[in-house]
Enzyme design. Structure first.
Site, mmCIF file in Angstrom:
data_model
loop_
_atom_site.group_PDB
_atom_site.id
_atom_site.type_symbol
_atom_site.label_atom_id
_atom_site.label_comp_id
_atom_site.label_asym_id
_atom_site.label_seq_id
_atom_site.Cartn_x
_atom_site.Cartn_y
_atom_site.Cartn_z
ATOM 1 N N GLU A 159 24.655 2.251 -9.780
ATOM 2 C CA GLU A 159 25.295 0.883 -9.740
ATOM 3 C C GLU A 159 26.984 0.718 -9.832
ATOM 4 O OE1 GLU A 159 23.946 -3.681 -11.510
ATOM 5 O OE2 GLU A 159 23.305 -1.689 -12.502
ATOM 6 N N LYS B 19 22.656 -7.320 -4.818
ATOM 7 C CA LYS B 19 21.684 -7.463 -5.947
ATOM 8 C C LYS B 19 20.884 -8.879 -5.751
ATOM 9 C CE LYS B 19 21.081 -6.034 -10.778
ATOM 10 N NZ LYS B 19 21.864 -5.496 -11.843
ATOM 11 N N TYR C 219 20.299 -11.294 -20.218
ATOM 12 C CA TYR C 219 19.598 -11.506 -21.555
ATOM 13 C C TYR C 219 20.072 -10.228 -22.597
ATOM 14 C CZ TYR C 219 16.604 -8.193 -18.722
ATOM 15 O OH TYR C 219 16.252 -7.214 -18.081
ATOM 16 N N CYS D 124 19.295 -1.741 -9.664
ATOM 17 C CA CYS D 124 18.990 -1.822 -11.127
ATOM 18 C C CYS D 124 17.846 -2.852 -11.566
ATOM 19 C CB CYS D 124 20.387 -2.164 -11.802
ATOM 20 S SG CYS D 124 20.064 -1.517 -13.938
ATOM 21 N N SER E 194 22.217 0.827 -16.003
ATOM 22 C CA SER E 194 21.161 1.165 -17.009
ATOM 23 C C SER E 194 21.694 1.859 -18.106
ATOM 24 C CB SER E 194 19.934 1.775 -16.206
ATOM 25 O OG SER E 194 18.914 1.661 -17.229
ATOM 26 N N GLY F 152 -31.519 27.387 -9.354
ATOM 27 C CA GLY F 152 -31.201 28.887 -9.134
ATOM 28 C C GLY F 152 -29.941 29.392 -9.936
ATOM 29 N N GLY G 86 -25.692 33.992 -11.389
ATOM 30 C CA GLY G 86 -24.720 34.705 -12.067
ATOM 31 C C GLY G 86 -23.518 34.727 -11.568
ATOM 32 N N ASN H 72 -29.935 34.901 5.970
ATOM 33 C CA ASN H 72 -30.566 33.579 5.642
ATOM 34 C C ASN H 72 -31.920 33.559 5.314
ATOM 35 O OD1 ASN H 72 -28.228 32.414 6.043
ATOM 36 N ND2 ASN H 72 -28.572 31.851 8.172
ATOM 37 N N HIS I 139 -31.926 18.250 -4.255
ATOM 38 C CA HIS I 139 -32.052 16.796 -4.542
ATOM 39 C C HIS I 139 -30.767 16.220 -5.002
ATOM 40 C CE1 HIS I 139 -36.489 17.968 -5.108
ATOM 41 N NE2 HIS I 139 -36.298 17.060 -4.115
ATOM 42 N N LYS J 128 -23.314 20.424 8.852
ATOM 43 C CA LYS J 128 -23.980 20.598 7.554
ATOM 44 C C LYS J 128 -23.281 19.523 6.949
ATOM 45 C CE LYS J 128 -23.875 25.759 8.305
ATOM 46 N NZ LYS J 128 -23.674 27.046 7.925
ATOM 47 N N SER K 84 -20.302 15.821 14.693
ATOM 48 C CA SER K 84 -20.726 17.405 14.487
ATOM 49 C C SER K 84 -20.379 18.141 15.509
ATOM 50 C CB SER K 84 -22.292 17.121 14.094
ATOM 51 O OG SER K 84 -22.516 16.461 13.069
#
Length: 681
Positions: A54, A123, A129, A179, A206, A369, A372, A459, A504, A639, A665
């Site tokens: 500014e 501006k 203040y 600003c 600022s 299931g 690992g 599969n 589920h 899917k 799809s």
């Protein structure tokens, strides 16, 4: 000649910079010289838009000197000097100056491009203040629309109703405020963004007090998020008067709420804070964020009230690199504190979602299931925590390992060790006899001893595992917990229907593979489980990812998932920019190349996995991106359209047909493959 692929402009990017010049106390010649020095530096660095603090030409903290005729004339001379010197400079300059018009003095942003003043923005909000007395010197520009100002003998557009737009780069549009404007409850940049500006700029003086830097960053982040824009902020630094206040020269560049560049504060030397703005990302975000368009409607369509000031900028097709950090793992923050916070949220989203589903289903047991591998491991530890939170025994989790023809002893041992460490009800069902029976029933050569390892062979195993789990759930009053993750669902890397695509409740379906790895590490680091569990988790993290559906070859090498579908790190990168931002494949390749083209291990936190410290060249990225596009857009949507319920976890996107992603799809990937073919070198 540089291929256009490497050009920022071809990738719809704009290089911006926040300037921190050395200031003076009212010496406009010195200020003009400092401005031009940084403008020349920005030109050398390929900057398109350069934002100064500014009143940088006038000086900010000169109080009543603003009202002196000599000061005002010197300011206009300084503008003339900058305009004249800008003829051969690439960047558009936003400089600050106090200008008189119609008997009033205005605190202004002056837009200059290639020897021409594009417009002057006064501006709107004047602080008056505490330490501020701006209404003593300046008039507000609020409400002044459709006007001009005589600037050194030329009438140029004047008012807060200006948006500047490059006629030859339609994505290069910007708005200026000053600003206090963005400290106001209704910043002018809000209307500027709603009117079409993609880059909002703030020329700020600022002064600095304790905590103010955080406030500025918060406001810039909020404004870029609410305005669905980039926000460039430049504050005054060294050289301004310190009679009653001091200055830190903070420069900030934000995009969609995220800081992408920040200056060194309290620097004693002039400098630039530079970053590349992805305007394509901004346009895509606005197009999918209906609330932004509703806000424009409710505001009376600001684009009908703003003047669009055009200028020719010139497309640059050279390779200027990339002034922007691109995360290799866009679903995972680099910053350790943010990463831990994200992991805490992701883990607890999953835990709470599963706890609610268990309550709603009145399930006596939870059937899962456990292979690992990573996904079933993570689903199991989420399940254990959900049972803890519900005050139920972990024995209500019925965990089964279901070894097949290629199950490794190491992974099976890890599955058993994890089930025992967590205190589940654990069991094993060998699916090989049932698989041989099914393969024989359908006349598959494997049943007669021939090693034919085709998709049917694979599969049959995946389907039997799911079939057993569903029947066990029927028998024992439970629900089946799905383990497949977002990465697998994005690629269609799952067996449809009676296979690992179905359950589920799919607790991992909103979590990409890369994030799952970090979530497990976080659980270890955060002490979510005991030492025995942590030991098993570390062992599982160290394994190569494999579906273990085909026996090892003569060399003993395991079936490798990533050798078939590509590195999950790249696939998750691609998925993020497709799902969350809708970017074209060539743009995704550009970002991936900049993220992955060199190892540079020092950029990555110490707790990042070793496989993050790799490099991928452009041909490799292109190869796997083509595979991703084909799988994602053409072969896998059916899917995803039939996915079971599961929680969205990451803001980076989800693939539920009831949530983030809806697609036919029977679509084709040709548009994406063609775009990649045409635009990559």
């Amino acid at each position: 000649m540089t291929h256009p692929f490497y050009s920022l402009h071809r990738q719809r990017m704009v290089r911006v910079a926040a300037a921190t010049p050395g200031a003076s106390v009212g010496d406009t010649r010195a200020n003009a010289a400092a401005t031009l020095a940084l403008a020349q530096d920005a030109d050398a660095r390929g900057v398109d838009l350069l934002v100064f603090p500014e009143l940088n030409l006038t000086s900010y903290a000169i109080d009543d000197l603003h009202l002196q005729s000599a000061q005002q004339r010197a300011t206009r001379d300084a503008i003339a000097a900058v305009v004249a010197a800008s003829v051969d400079l690439k960047p558009v300059l936003l400089v600050g100056a106090a200008l008189e018009r119609n008997g009033r003095l205005y605190n202004c942003a002056v837009a200059i491009a290639r020897g021409r003043v594009l417009g002057v923005v006064p501006k709107t909000f004047l602080p008056n203040y505490r330490e501020y007395y701006e209404k003593r010197w300046f008039a507000s520009g609020g409400g002044l629309t459709g006007l001009t100002i005589d600037l050194n003998g030329e009438e140029v557009p004047f008012g807060p109703d200006l948006i500047f737009a490059a006629s030859d780069l339609p994505f290069f549009t910007f708005h200026a405020e000053i600003c206090e404007d963005y400290w106001a409850p209704t910043p002018p940049s809000t209307m500027g963004a709603l009117a079409g500006a993609l880059i909002c700029c703030n020329l700020s003086a600022s002064n600095i007090v304790i905590g103010k830097a955080r406030e500025r960053a918060m406001l810039a982040a909020a404004q870029s998020a609410r305005g669905v824009c980039a926000y460039v902020y430049a504050a005054a630094g060294i050289g301004e008067s310190t009679t009653d206040v001091a200055w830190d020269g903070q420069g900030l560049i934000h995009e969609l709420g995220e800081q992408i560049a920040g200056s060194t504060r309290f620097a004693r030397v002039p400098h630039l804070t530079v970053a590349d703005i992805d305007t394509e990302r901004l346009v895509q975000e606005r197009s999918r964020f209906g609330t932004f368009n509703d806000a424009a409607t409710f505001a009376g369509h600001p684009e009908t009230r703003f003047r669009r000031i055009g200028f020719a900028h010139g497309e640059d097709i050279h390779d200027h690199g990339l002034e922007r950090a691109v995360r290799r793992f866009p679903f995972v923050p680099n910053d350790p504190a943010k990463r831990d916070a994200d992991c805490f949220e992701a883990f607890n989203i999953q835990v709470e979602a599963l706890a609610k589903r268990l309550e709603a289903a009145h399930a006596k047991t939870l059937v899962i299931g456990v292979s690992g591998g990573l996904d079933s491991t993570h689903a199991l530890i989420v399940a254990a925590k959900a049972m803890d939170r519900l005050g139920r025994p972990r024995g209500d989790i019925l965990a089964f390992t279901l070894p097949g023809f290629a199950t490794g002893e190491g992974t099976k041992a890890n599955a058993w060790a994890l089930m025992r460490a967590l205190g589940c009800t654990a069991d094993e069902i060998d699916i090989r006899p049932a698989a041989r029976q099914m393969l024989g029933d359908i006349g598959h050569p494997f049943a007669d001893g021939e090693p034919q390892y085709d998709v049917t062979f694979e599969n049959v195993q995946a389907g039997l595992r799911t079939d057993y789990l569903f029947r066990l759930a029927n028998q024992r009053g439970g629900i089946v917990l799905g383990t497949g993750d977002l990465s697998e669902m994005a690629l269609g890397w799952c067996t449809y229907g009676v296979g690992d695509q179905m359950s589920h409740y799919a607790v991992n379906t909103g979590v990409p593979k890369t994030l799952i790895q970090f979530l497990i590490r976080w659980c270890i680091r955060d002490g979510q489980y005991d030492a025995a569990t942590n030991d098993v988790l570390n062992a599982i993290l160290a394994q190569e990812i494999s579906p273990e559906l085909v026996p090892a070859g003569a060399d003993g090498a395991l079936q490798s998932t990533e050798s078939m579908i590509g590195p999950y790190a790249l696939n998750d990168f691609f998925a993020h920019y497709v799902l969350r931002h809708g970017l074209a494949p060539s743009k995704i390749a550009f970002l991936a190349w900049h993220a992955w083209r060199d190892v540079d291990a020092g950029r990555w936190p110490a707790d990042f996995p070793a496989d993050a410290r790799v490099a991928y060249d452009l041909p490799t990225i292109r190869h796997w991106l083509e595979k991703f596009c084909y799988r994602f857009f053409q072969t896998s949507q059916f899917k995803r359209s039939a996915l079971p319920n599961g929680p969205k976890v990451s803001a980076g996107g989800a693939i539920s047909p009831r949530g983030d992603w809806r697609a036919p799809s029977d679509g084709t990937a040709q548009v994406w493959l063609d775009e990649l073919s045409v635009n990559l070198p």
